[in-house]
Design a protein around this motif. Structure first.
Motif, short mmCIF file in Angstrom:
data_model
loop_
_atom_site.label_atom_id
_atom_site.label_comp_id
_atom_site.label_asym_id
_atom_site.label_seq_id
_atom_site.Cartn_x
_atom_site.Cartn_y
_atom_site.Cartn_z
N GLU A 51 0.82 -1.21 0.00
CA GLU A 51 0.00 0.00 0.00
C GLU A 51 0.86 1.27 0.00
OE1 GLU A 51 -2.16 -3.46 1.36
OE2 GLU A 51 -0.30 -2.54 2.09
N CYS A 52 1.95 1.26 0.78
CA CYS A 52 2.85 2.42 0.78
C CYS A 52 3.54 2.58 -0.57
CB CYS A 52 3.89 2.27 1.89
SG CYS A 52 3.26 2.60 3.56
N LEU A 53 3.93 1.49 -1.18
CA LEU A 53 4.56 1.57 -2.50
C LEU A 53 3.59 2.16 -3.53
CD1 LEU A 53 6.45 -1.85 -2.66
CD2 LEU A 53 7.42 0.41 -2.21
N LEU A 54 2.33 1.78 -3.44
CA LEU A 54 1.33 2.32 -4.37
C LEU A 54 1.13 3.82 -4.16
CD1 LEU A 54 -1.31 -0.58 -4.22
CD2 LEU A 54 0.12 0.05 -6.18
N VAL A 55 1.11 4.23 -2.90
CA VAL A 55 0.96 5.67 -2.59
C VAL A 55 2.16 6.45 -3.12
CG1 VAL A 55 0.91 7.37 -0.72
CG2 VAL A 55 -0.55 5.34 -0.61
N LEU A 56 3.35 5.93 -2.89
CA LEU A 56 4.56 6.60 -3.37
C LEU A 56 4.54 6.76 -4.88
CD1 LEU A 56 7.12 4.77 -1.09
CD2 LEU A 56 6.65 7.22 -1.03
N ALA A 57 4.16 5.72 -5.58
CA ALA A 57 4.10 5.78 -7.04
C ALA A 57 3.04 6.79 -7.50
CB ALA A 57 3.80 4.39 -7.60
N HIS A 58 1.92 6.83 -6.80
CA HIS A 58 0.84 7.77 -7.17
C HIS A 58 1.31 9.22 -7.06
CE1 HIS A 58 -3.23 9.33 -7.60
NE2 HIS A 58 -3.01 10.08 -6.52
#
Length: 260
Positions: A51-58
């Motif tokens: 979830e944190c990786l997805l937020v960072l990419a966003h």
């Protein structure tokens, strides 16, 4: 923004990622905070937070440039979700990094990560098949079999790996190691056996060590004939023979046709 404010931003972001708190991380990024260094993303990987990786990419934080390093980090922490997400990205992964990630994955006992790395091109023979040696040292027999099937070389292993395998009762794996050329010599199966065999072995299979004592050479092409010689000695002196010697006798007695 002053240095103190930047430091506070970094600390807040780092803490949210280390906690796997994607919600707080998003709030901080939305407020304009940015990681001071890309390596901070490691904290999200270490807690298996996709979830944190997805937020960072966003929010445009480039962690994909460091994907190979993240793979190794995820493997070392047994983070299956994170490594699955990273490897699913359309990236050109460094095969050397994937191969290096095998050993830490073995150490944390994750056969699923090992299988995933192999699927994406990790080389199990990398660095003299160190992942296979680690699997045997750790008693991870499922992973040892997986690595051998994928191309790890038993011939790269020290003889002690062979001893640990058949003393653990891993008959099929022991046979695979023998077939694949694992080092076998009498010094590894007990001083008792070694001393008695050196008395009867022909000179061409002996060498003199630095103390002037004769010892058997490591066996190459003749290792199976040599193994049978060990079994003969074990049968003659069963009460005193080392357990490893008797296990080798059992291997040869059960499946001699697989070793010729």
């Amino acid at each position: 923004m002053g240095a103190d404010a930047q430091s506070e931003d970094s600390s807040a972001l780092q803490f949210s990622m280390a906690q796997g708190d994607a919600e707080t991380l998003e709030l901080l990024l939305r407020a304009g905070m940015t990681p001071s260094r890309p390596s901070m993303v490691l904290h999200a990987v270490q807690v298996d937070s996709v979830e944190c990786l997805l937020v960072l990419a966003h929010y445009g934080i480039d962690w994909q440039s460091y994907a190979s390093a993240l793979v190794i980090e995820a493997s070392a922490h047994g983070c299956l979700r994170a490594i699955s997400h990273i490897l699913a990205q359309p990236l050109a992964f460094d095969r050397q990094a994937l191969s290096r990630a095998l050993t830490p994955a073995v150490r944390v006992g994750s056969s699923k990560i090992v299988a995933l790395l192999l699927k994406h091109g990790a080389d199990p023979a990398n660095d003299n098949s160190v992942a296979l040696k680690t699997a045997i040292d750790c008693g991870e027999w499922t992973m040892a079999r997986l690595l051998i099937a994928a191309g790890a070389r038993a011939a790269d292993l020290p003889g002690g790996a062979f001893i640990r395998t058949f003393e653990a009762g891993e008959l099929p794996l022991t046979i695979e190691l023998l077939k694949d050329g694992v080092e076998v010599h009498t010094a590894l199966i007990g001083q008792f056996t070694a001393e008695r065999l050196t008395q009867s072995m022909p000179p061409e299979v002996l060498f003199v060590n630095r103390h002037g004592n004769p010892h058997p050479k490591p066996i190459c092409e003749s290792r199976l004939a040599f193994a049978r010689r060990i079994c003969v000695k074990a049968a003659m002196d069963e009460d005193e023979a080392a357990p490893a010697t008797l296990w080798l006798a059992k291997v040869l007695a059960i499946a001699p046709h697989t070793l010729t």
